[in-house]
Design a protein around this motif. Structure first.
Motif, mmCIF file in Angstrom:
data_model
loop_
_atom_site.group_PDB
_atom_site.id
_atom_site.type_symbol
_atom_site.label_atom_id
_atom_site.label_comp_id
_atom_site.label_asym_id
_atom_site.label_seq_id
_atom_site.Cartn_x
_atom_site.Cartn_y
_atom_site.Cartn_z
ATOM 1 N N SER A 84 30.753 -16.431 -19.690
ATOM 2 C CA SER A 84 30.946 -17.225 -18.484
ATOM 3 C C SER A 84 30.677 -16.398 -17.230
ATOM 4 C CB SER A 84 32.370 -17.779 -18.459
ATOM 5 O OG SER A 84 32.615 -18.469 -17.278
ATOM 6 N N LYS B 205 27.075 -15.767 -14.292
ATOM 7 C CA LYS B 205 27.153 -15.682 -12.837
ATOM 8 C C LYS B 205 26.814 -14.280 -12.351
ATOM 9 C CE LYS B 205 30.621 -19.213 -12.964
ATOM 10 N NZ LYS B 205 32.014 -19.578 -12.833
ATOM 11 N N PHE C 243 38.473 -22.294 -19.315
ATOM 12 C CA PHE C 243 37.390 -22.605 -18.382
ATOM 13 C C PHE C 243 37.914 -22.938 -16.990
ATOM 14 C CE2 PHE C 243 34.882 -23.434 -22.327
ATOM 15 C CZ PHE C 243 33.918 -22.466 -22.090
ATOM 16 N N LYS C 244 39.029 -23.685 -16.902
ATOM 17 C CA LYS C 244 39.626 -23.981 -15.594
ATOM 18 C C LYS C 244 40.088 -22.697 -14.918
ATOM 19 C CE LYS C 244 41.281 -28.575 -16.799
ATOM 20 N NZ LYS C 244 42.478 -29.392 -17.112
ATOM 21 N N LEU D 231 39.003 -19.609 -15.415
ATOM 22 C CA LEU D 231 37.856 -18.799 -14.996
ATOM 23 C C LEU D 231 37.235 -19.342 -13.711
ATOM 24 C CD1 LEU D 231 36.137 -18.106 -18.429
ATOM 25 C CD2 LEU D 231 37.655 -16.597 -17.133
ATOM 26 N N LYS D 232 37.179 -20.669 -13.591
ATOM 27 C CA LYS D 232 36.647 -21.271 -12.372
ATOM 28 C C LYS D 232 37.535 -20.936 -11.181
ATOM 29 C CE LYS D 232 34.927 -25.469 -10.249
ATOM 30 N NZ LYS D 232 34.513 -24.671 -9.121
ATOM 31 N N GLU D 233 38.863 -20.993 -11.376
ATOM 32 C CA GLU D 233 39.779 -20.654 -10.285
ATOM 33 C C GLU D 233 39.630 -19.190 -9.873
ATOM 34 O OE1 GLU D 233 43.859 -21.943 -10.642
ATOM 35 O OE2 GLU D 233 43.213 -23.625 -11.895
ATOM 36 N N ASP E 138 36.927 -17.338 -10.160
ATOM 37 C CA ASP E 138 35.646 -17.219 -9.466
ATOM 38 C C ASP E 138 35.739 -17.787 -8.051
ATOM 39 O OD1 ASP E 138 32.907 -16.493 -9.308
ATOM 40 O OD2 ASP E 138 32.340 -18.576 -9.725
ATOM 41 N N ASP E 139 36.362 -18.950 -7.903
ATOM 42 C CA ASP E 139 36.491 -19.565 -6.580
ATOM 43 C C ASP E 139 37.308 -18.687 -5.635
ATOM 44 O OD1 ASP E 139 35.016 -21.703 -7.481
ATOM 45 O OD2 ASP E 139 36.748 -23.037 -7.757
#
Length: 68
Positions: free
Chosen positions: A10, A14, A38-39, A41-43, A45-46
């Motif tokens: 993931s 990026k 996945f949620k 990892l997105k948090e 990254d954000d």
């Protein structure tokens, strides 16, 4: 081991190189389901992008506290 691969893949998509210690820390401290990973990892990254800071243990701890 599969979760480590998912986390590494993931972030590598990026173009982020992640220390294996960070992957292990994430796995130990996050509920082990694909959706949650996945949620999470997105948090991470954000938050990293919005704060301009690199992904490290302290940043991950902030996301964990935010989700509690």
């Amino acid at each position: 081991d599969l979760l480590k691969v998912i986390i590494s893949k993931s972030f590598s998509d990026k173009q982020i190189i992640l220390d294996p210690k960070i992957s292990s820390f994430i796995i130990k401290n996050v509920e082990r389901s694909y959706d949650n990973i996945f949620k999470f990892l997105k948090e991470i990254d954000d938050l990293s992008l919005s704060s301009g800071k690199s992904i490290n243990i302290n940043l991950i701890k902030k996301v964990i506290k935010k989700n509690e």
